[in-house]
Design a protein around this motif. Structure first.
Motif, PDB file in Angstrom:
ATOM      1  N   GLN A  65       0.826  -1.200   0.000  1.00 25.63           N
ATOM      2  CA  GLN A  65       0.000   0.000   0.000  1.00 25.63           C
ATOM      3  C   GLN A  65       0.863   1.253   0.000  1.00 25.63           C
ATOM      4  OE1 GLN A  65      -3.240  -0.187   2.693  1.00 25.63           O
ATOM      5  NE2 GLN A  65      -4.152   1.681   1.937  1.00 25.63           N
ATOM      6  N   THR A  67       0.137   5.393   0.395  1.00 28.98           N
ATOM      7  CA  THR A  67      -0.896   6.369   0.744  1.00 28.98           C
ATOM      8  C   THR A  67      -0.401   7.770   0.429  1.00 28.98           C
ATOM      9  OG1 THR A  67      -1.707   4.938   2.503  1.00 28.98           O
ATOM     10  CG2 THR A  67      -2.359   7.247   2.604  1.00 28.98           C
ATOM     11  N   THR A  69      -1.267  11.605   1.142  1.00 24.07           N
ATOM     12  CA  THR A  69      -2.034  12.467   2.028  1.00 24.07           C
ATOM     13  C   THR A  69      -1.552  13.900   1.848  1.00 24.07           C
ATOM     14  OG1 THR A  69      -2.240  10.686   3.635  1.00 24.07           O
ATOM     15  CG2 THR A  69      -2.695  12.901   4.427  1.00 24.07           C
ATOM     16  N   TRP A 111     -10.776  -1.944  -5.626  1.00 24.87           N
ATOM     17  CA  TRP A 111      -9.523  -1.510  -6.235  1.00 24.87           C
ATOM     18  C   TRP A 111      -9.708  -1.435  -7.741  1.00 24.87           C
ATOM     19  CZ3 TRP A 111      -5.731   0.236  -3.249  1.00 24.87           C
ATOM     20  CH2 TRP A 111      -5.671  -0.174  -1.917  1.00 24.87           C
ATOM     21  N   THR A 141      -6.812  12.085   1.082  1.00 27.48           N
ATOM     22  CA  THR A 141      -6.104  10.835   1.344  1.00 27.48           C
ATOM     23  C   THR A 141      -6.500   9.851   0.259  1.00 27.48           C
ATOM     24  OG1 THR A 141      -6.114  11.215   3.728  1.00 27.48           O
ATOM     25  CG2 THR A 141      -5.684   8.972   2.993  1.00 27.48           C
ATOM     26  N   GLU A 142      -5.516   9.381  -0.491  1.00 29.26           N
ATOM     27  CA  GLU A 142      -5.729   8.386  -1.547  1.00 29.26           C
ATOM     28  C   GLU A 142      -4.909   7.154  -1.209  1.00 29.26           C
ATOM     29  OE1 GLU A 142      -7.583   8.578  -4.387  1.00 29.26           O
ATOM     30  OE2 GLU A 142      -8.211  10.657  -4.207  1.00 29.26           O
ATOM     31  N   HIS A 143      -5.524   5.989  -1.350  1.00 30.24           N
ATOM     32  CA  HIS A 143      -4.833   4.732  -1.070  1.00 30.24           C
ATOM     33  C   HIS A 143      -4.589   4.000  -2.388  1.00 30.24           C
ATOM     34  CE1 HIS A 143      -5.455   5.203   3.223  1.00 30.24           C
ATOM     35  NE2 HIS A 143      -6.699   5.537   2.953  1.00 30.24           N
ATOM     36  N   TYR A 144      -3.339   3.696  -2.626  1.00 27.52           N
ATOM     37  CA  TYR A 144      -2.930   2.945  -3.812  1.00 27.52           C
ATOM     38  C   TYR A 144      -2.378   1.598  -3.364  1.00 27.52           C
ATOM     39  CZ  TYR A 144      -3.137   7.387  -6.339  1.00 27.52           C
ATOM     40  OH  TYR A 144      -3.543   8.557  -6.905  1.00 27.52           O
ATOM     41  N   ARG A 145      -2.438   0.634  -4.265  1.00 24.94           N
ATOM     42  CA  ARG A 145      -1.823  -0.677  -4.039  1.00 24.94           C
ATOM     43  C   ARG A 145      -0.910  -0.947  -5.225  1.00 24.94           C
ATOM     44  NH1 ARG A 145      -5.940  -5.467  -2.959  1.00 24.94           N
ATOM     45  NH2 ARG A 145      -6.374  -5.141  -5.172  1.00 24.94           N
TER      46      ARG A 145
END
Length: 165
Positions: A65, A67, A69, A111, A141-145
């Protein structure tokens, strides 16, 4: 003789920003003169970037992950776009988009794959699709994988936020 080295990242990002400007200027229909200024402002290049902490590209082929922010420090709305850069080592080998899968956690809880472009050894996400208006004193806040799919990959993950006028 004195020589100067321009970092590859600066060259890539300048080329990407400049490439977007002529395209935007040439895509307005002749009858849309009234909407051209608004459309040009929407597609204008960023005025700056906020670099976030970078990290080494993992090589274990497992999802990791990342993130992004960013807090709008002003009391007014601000147009921003989160971006992920994946920088190849200076000496190569250069990364290929097929080696990396990048996904974004959407508001629907799933996702979704984010396409990666490549230029001079830097993989990057597009800015225009990521643009949002961030209200004053609010936080993004963006969450990437990120998953390395193939080969031994070396590089650096460099998240950042583009700031627009």
């Amino acid at each position: 003789m004195l020589t100067r080295t321009i970092p590859r990242r600066v060259l890539v990002l300048t080329a990407v920003a400049l490439a977007a400007l002529p395209t935007a200027a040439l895509t307005f229909p002749a009858g849309a003169a009234d909407s051209a200024p608004a459309a040009a402002a929407a597609s204008a290049a960023p005025v700056g970037f906020v670099d976030l902490p970078d990290s080494p590209l993992p090589s274990d082929h497992a999802p990791h992950q990342v993130t992004v922010t960013y807090r709008n420090p002003t009391s007014t709305d601000q147009t921003v776009a989160p971006q992920i850069l994946i920088e190849s080592p200076d000496e190569g080998p250069f990364l290929d988009p097929a080696q990396i899968r990048l996904e974004l956690l959407e508001t629907d809880g799933r996702w979704h794959t984010v396409p990666l472009a490549s230029q001079t050894g830097t993989l990057y996400t597009g800015l225009i699709p990521a643009k949002i208006v961030l209200h004053g004193n609010h936080k993004l806040t963006e969450h990437y994988r990120l998953t390395v799919l193939a080969g031994p990959a070396q590089g650096t993950i460099e998240p950042r936020v583009a700031i627009y006028a």
